[in-house]
Design a protein around this motif. Structure first.
Motif, PDB file in Angstrom:
ATOM      1  N   GLY A   1       1.299   6.508  -6.932  1.00  0.00           N
ATOM      2  CA  GLY A   1       0.040   7.011  -7.480  1.00  0.00           C
ATOM      3  C   GLY A   1      -0.905   5.935  -7.988  1.00  0.00           C
ATOM      4  N   ARG A   2      -0.656   4.688  -7.607  1.00  0.00           N
ATOM      5  CA  ARG A   2      -1.524   3.615  -8.088  1.00  0.00           C
ATOM      6  C   ARG A   2      -2.599   3.229  -7.080  1.00  0.00           C
ATOM      7  N   ILE A   3      -2.539   3.809  -5.871  1.00  0.00           N
ATOM      8  CA  ILE A   3      -3.621   3.654  -4.887  1.00  0.00           C
ATOM      9  C   ILE A   3      -4.052   5.059  -4.497  1.00  0.00           C
ATOM     10  N   LYS A   4      -5.336   5.306  -4.549  1.00  0.00           N
ATOM     11  CA  LYS A   4      -5.834   6.661  -4.312  1.00  0.00           C
ATOM     12  C   LYS A   4      -6.145   6.925  -2.836  1.00  0.00           C
TER      13      LYS A   4
ATOM     14  N   GLU B   1      18.072   4.406  -5.753  1.00  0.00           N
ATOM     15  CA  GLU B   1      18.060   4.103  -7.193  1.00  0.00           C
ATOM     16  C   GLU B   1      16.815   3.336  -7.635  1.00  0.00           C
ATOM     17  N   VAL B   2      16.019   2.887  -6.661  1.00  0.00           N
ATOM     18  CA  VAL B   2      14.788   2.163  -7.000  1.00  0.00           C
ATOM     19  C   VAL B   2      13.615   2.723  -6.208  1.00  0.00           C
ATOM     20  N   ASP B   3      12.423   2.584  -6.743  1.00  0.00           N
ATOM     21  CA  ASP B   3      11.207   2.993  -6.064  1.00  0.00           C
ATOM     22  C   ASP B   3      10.518   1.718  -5.588  1.00  0.00           C
ATOM     23  N   THR B   4      11.112   1.095  -4.601  1.00  0.00           N
ATOM     24  CA  THR B   4      10.676  -0.236  -4.165  1.00  0.00           C
ATOM     25  C   THR B   4      10.595  -0.285  -2.646  1.00  0.00           C
ATOM     26  N   ALA B   5       9.531  -0.917  -2.125  1.00  0.00           N
ATOM     27  CA  ALA B   5       9.472  -1.195  -0.692  1.00  0.00           C
ATOM     28  C   ALA B   5      10.295  -2.457  -0.452  1.00  0.00           C
ATOM     29  N   PHE B   6      11.384  -2.332   0.254  1.00  0.00           N
ATOM     30  CA  PHE B   6      12.252  -3.482   0.527  1.00  0.00           C
ATOM     31  C   PHE B   6      11.977  -3.952   1.949  1.00  0.00           C
TER      32      PHE B   6
ATOM     33  N   ILE C   1       0.836  -1.215   0.000  1.00  0.00           N
ATOM     34  CA  ILE C   1       0.000   0.000   0.000  1.00  0.00           C
ATOM     35  C   ILE C   1       0.862   1.252   0.000  1.00  0.00           C
ATOM     36  N   LYS C   2       1.891   1.241   0.868  1.00  0.00           N
ATOM     37  CA  LYS C   2       2.769   2.413   0.983  1.00  0.00           C
ATOM     38  C   LYS C   2       3.394   2.767  -0.357  1.00  0.00           C
ATOM     39  N   ILE C   3       3.956   1.762  -1.011  1.00  0.00           N
ATOM     40  CA  ILE C   3       4.694   2.049  -2.249  1.00  0.00           C
ATOM     41  C   ILE C   3       3.733   2.359  -3.389  1.00  0.00           C
TER      42      ILE C   3
ATOM     43  N   ASP D   1       7.704  -3.253  -7.270  1.00  0.00           N
ATOM     44  CA  ASP D   1       7.098  -2.486  -6.183  1.00  0.00           C
ATOM     45  C   ASP D   1       7.548  -2.964  -4.805  1.00  0.00           C
ATOM     46  N   VAL D   2       7.572  -4.273  -4.619  1.00  0.00           N
ATOM     47  CA  VAL D   2       7.930  -4.822  -3.307  1.00  0.00           C
ATOM     48  C   VAL D   2       8.944  -5.950  -3.475  1.00  0.00           C
ATOM     49  N   VAL D   3      10.009  -5.891  -2.686  1.00  0.00           N
ATOM     50  CA  VAL D   3      10.951  -7.007  -2.578  1.00  0.00           C
ATOM     51  C   VAL D   3      10.986  -7.404  -1.112  1.00  0.00           C
ATOM     52  N   ALA D   4      10.628  -8.641  -0.820  1.00  0.00           N
ATOM     53  CA  ALA D   4      10.717  -9.166   0.546  1.00  0.00           C
ATOM     54  C   ALA D   4      11.683 -10.332   0.479  1.00  0.00           C
ATOM     55  N   ALA D   5      12.804 -10.241   1.158  1.00  0.00           N
ATOM     56  CA  ALA D   5      13.813 -11.290   0.989  1.00  0.00           C
ATOM     57  C   ALA D   5      14.652 -11.481   2.243  1.00  0.00           C
ATOM     58  N   TYR D   6      15.313 -12.601   2.253  1.00  0.00           N
ATOM     59  CA  TYR D   6      16.119 -13.050   3.385  1.00  0.00           C
ATOM     60  C   TYR D   6      17.425 -13.589   2.808  1.00  0.00           C
TER      61      TYR D   6
END
Lengths: 323, 409
Positions: free
Chosen positions: A100-103, B52-57, A93-95, B27-32
């Motif tokens: 801009g993909r969640i309003k 450098e990335v727009d990612t929730a890590f 949700i945060k990202i 969008d999301v990387v969840a890793a160990y």
């Protein structure tokens, strides 16, 4: 900080008029405490919300495909994953909002799990998610055993209780160990908000649930919720039994904001007037799972339970500066 | 789509994967962390730390949580990546089936490593082969270039609305993960355009409304419900149907990517090397194919009609390509870098022999279990396989159908 949260004021009438997010028609047993807890907690939602459930009674009774009791987005993955699920939803949700993909301006995330999914198999994921500081409310609905699989002992089962894996036998009178102090363990995570609640004190419960949603970061709500099937108790008495748990200090009600303990009203009354504290027998007698403890040969177990309840109560009073 | 200018960068396999993930706007990387995958997580953490990335890590506390997090992030509509190896993949096992069952198109690189016990950090395929039937697409790279290319393709395959299934990309531990190689790298924008933004299908919710298949407060949907005798079987059948459809999607994505990059690996499912007129052939997966190709070249110089069939896609199994490529061969050796204990040969052998069974002119088949725990597979051992195949081709006799290669015994 929790203290800066809005004070949620409502009348009972207003509360009943809040639309149900956990709808009726589910398959929970008569007198089910957890179903009451879920319904109340979902009515405390302040806006857009996504819920996740560990495997367990509440998952099973609410979602038999193609039916569902959930009027909100809801996901189940496995038994030990309630907190991990919440972490994934919250991170996405945060990202996605940033991109801009969640309003929605804000989406609350709530994870539901029973005592098996929390004290035992899901504890690692819970501890990890809290350490990482995900913004979610974790609701433990505690009916003190693995009820979905047929009443097996968990780390949340109290001392002396009969379950199918801690039977009251000729040599061993029920569960040998005391209940794991799970809420205190969560407080030790230095998390923003931890509270205990009880379906018998519904207003206290829903206000705490709302606080848990409002807090920035992880919140943990330990909700006491009787199971008539597993406790061998009368289906019409779940709320009364739950109230006795708090009146005997078996399950005191409190909140801890960043480790600062504070008693909630139902328990504060007892702290201020200790004569109001009822003996544990009054509570234990309401449930068949403790029946064997009233045989003369198990007198010691009863005394042990009372002394452990007293010891933990005193410890809590100290933590609340009320000793 | 025209071929774009690319630059050559020296990268090991893990860094090539990390770079591909960075370019795919995940969008999301969840890793160990787990050896030999750790470099991927480390490198990606650097991308995050350097903005450098727009990612929730999400740096989780176990692989089990990595996969649980990945499933729910994916269910929320995010593009999701994770990476693991060996014990990490084994720990994920429960959640792998949940990912495919919940139709979460997660992409995961599996840096193939032996399973314990005894504990061993080196390459074999026992980790991924143990997840053969868990509902994930499985693509295996021969080199780091292909690992890079395959990750980019994997997002487009997994998220394709005819597929919507999780996809693992295998690369051999240490042999590829830790070995420097010149990798041709596409420009960031070209990759971004190629993979696009993740789309989700429309599905019917419990009220009969058509809603996007994701956790969306505006369109409530229950995902992962209890599903008993009356519907579970149909849902599993749908999964299998999507697996079948994935065969064409993999080929299409691979072909489109070839136009962009100028690189292709057979038809994306299998790669046939000097196989058309071959009388004897080896079938294998992963980096070993590189060594086999060298041996094939040497044998060809000697006038021996040797060839190779490399399976790039193991799930879904490209049965038609296996059959058409092996029809008419006299003798075929299947190389398994995993042991199916108590079975009738290794897992790849099962698939290949089963696939060609109905051929009237099916080849004689032998199976070699090799390279467990990172045991080296030098050209001389592969030469020994081809010598045996020549003998079988001449005599029509198979002495030992299942053998262990390069083993002290």
């Amino acid at each position: 900080m929790v203290r800066s949260m809005s004070e949620w004021k409502f009348t009972s009438k207003e509360f009943t008029q809040i639309p149900e997010k956990f709808a009726s028609g589910h398959r929970a047993c008569a007198g089910c405490g957890p179903a009451v807890a879920l319904r109340l907690i979902m009515k405390a939602a302040r806006g857009p919300i996504i819920a996740t459930n560990a495997t367990g009674c509440m998952e099973v009774v609410s979602t038999i495909y193609p039916y569902t009791s959930w009027n909100i987005p809801w996901i189940h993955t496995a038994f030990e994953t309630a907190a991990a699920n919440a972490a994934g939803i919250e991170s996405a949700i945060k990202i996605l909002r940033k991109k801009g993909r969640i309003k929605d301006e804000h989406v609350d995330v709530v994870a539901f799990a029973g005592d098996g999914g929390t004290f035992d198999i899901g504890f690692q994921a819970l501890s990890g998610a809290v350490e990482r500081g995900h913004d979610f409310l974790y609701v433990l609905y505690d009916n003190e055993a693995y009820m979905n699989t047929g009443i097996q002992r968990s780390g949340g089962t109290p001392h002396g209780a009969w379950t199918t894996t801690s039977p009251a036998g000729k040599v061993i009178p029920g569960k040998a160990e005391h209940k794991k102090p799970i809420a205190d363990i969560m407080v030790a995570h230095e998390m923003p908000y931890v509270a205990t609640a009880n379906i018998a004190y519904w207003k206290d419960l829903v206000v705490k649930a709302r606080k848990g949603m409002e807090v920035n970061g992880p919140a943990f709500l330990h909700t006491f919720a009787p199971c008539p099937r597993g406790w061998r108790s009368e289906t019409g008495k779940s709320v009364e039994i739950a109230r006795l748990a708090t009146e005997t200090c078996v399950f005191p009600l409190w909140e801890a904001e960043y480790g600062e303990y504070k008693l909630s009203s139902p328990s504060k009354v007892i702290a201020l007037k200790p004569e109001k504290k009822k003996p544990v027998d009054v509570y234990l007698k309401t449930q068949g799972r403790f029946r064997h403890l009233f045989k003369p040969e198990n007198k010691q177990v009863l005394e042990d339970i009372q002394s452990e309840v007293d010891r933990r109560w005193q410890k809590l009073l100290k933590a609340c500066d009320m000793a | 789509m025209a071929k774009v200018e690319q630059k050559t960068v020296p990268l090991n396999g893990d860094n090539a994967v990390a770079l591909a993930v960075k370019q795919c706007d995940v969008d999301v990387v969840a890793a160990y962390p787990i050896t030999p995958q750790t470099i991927i997580v480390e490198k990606f953490s650097e991308y995050v730390a350097d903005g450098e990335v727009d990612t929730a890590f999400v740096c989780v506390e176990s692989e089990h949580t990595a996969m649980a997090c990945s499933i729910t992030a994916s269910a929320t509509g995010a593009r999701v990546f994770t990476a693991t190896a060996s014990a990490g993949l084994a720990l994920m096992h429960e959640m792998l089936g949940v990912a495919s069952g919940c139709r979460a198109p997660i992409v995961m690189s599996v840096v193939n490593r032996a399973l314990s016990a005894p504990i061993n950090i080196h390459c074999d395929h026992s980790d991924a082969m143990s997840e053969r039937d868990i509902g994930w697409l499985q693509i295996y790279a021969e080199n780091s270039q292909e690992a890079y290319d395959s990750i980019i393709q994997a997002f487009k395959i997994a998220e394709n609305l005819d597929v919507i299934l999780p996809t693992m990309v295998g690369l051999d531990g240490f042999v590829l993960s830790h070995t420097l190689e010149n990798v041709e790298v596409l420009p960031d924008q070209a990759v971004k355009n190629f993979v696009g933004t993740r789309q989700v299908p429309q599905v019917m919710n419990h009220k009969g409304d058509i809603v996007p298949f994701k956790l969306d407060p505006a369109n409530p949907l229950t995902i992962g419900p209890l599903d008993l005798h009356d519907y579970y079987f149909e849902h599993k059948r749908q999964q299998e149907e999507s697996m079948r459809k994935a065969l064409e999607v993999i080929k299409k994505v691979h072909a489109d990517y070839a136009k962009l990059s100028g690189r292709s690996y057979g038809n994306g499912l299998v790669e046939a090397y000097k196989l058309d007129d071959a009388e004897i052939a080896v079938v294998c997966i992963g980096s070993t194919a590189g060594t086999v190709k060298t041996v094939v070249d040497e044998l060809r110089e000697k006038g021996i009609k040797a060839g190779l069939l490399r399976l790039r896609t193991f799930r879904p199994l490209p049965v038609e390509d296996i059959v058409s490529n092996l029809a008419g061969k006299k003798a075929v050796a299947v190389m398994d870098r995993a042991c199916s204990f108590g079975g009738n040969g290794g897992p790849l052998f099962h698939e290949i022999r089963h696939s060609v069974y109905d051929l009237a002119d099916r080849p004689q088949l032998v199976n070699y279990i090799y390279g467990l725990g990172g045991r080296d597979i030098p050209p001389k051992l592969i030469n020994r396989i081809y010598s045996t195949l020549q003998k079988i081709a001449q005599t029509g006799q198979v002495d030992k159908p299942i053998q262990f290669l390069g083993l002290r015994e």
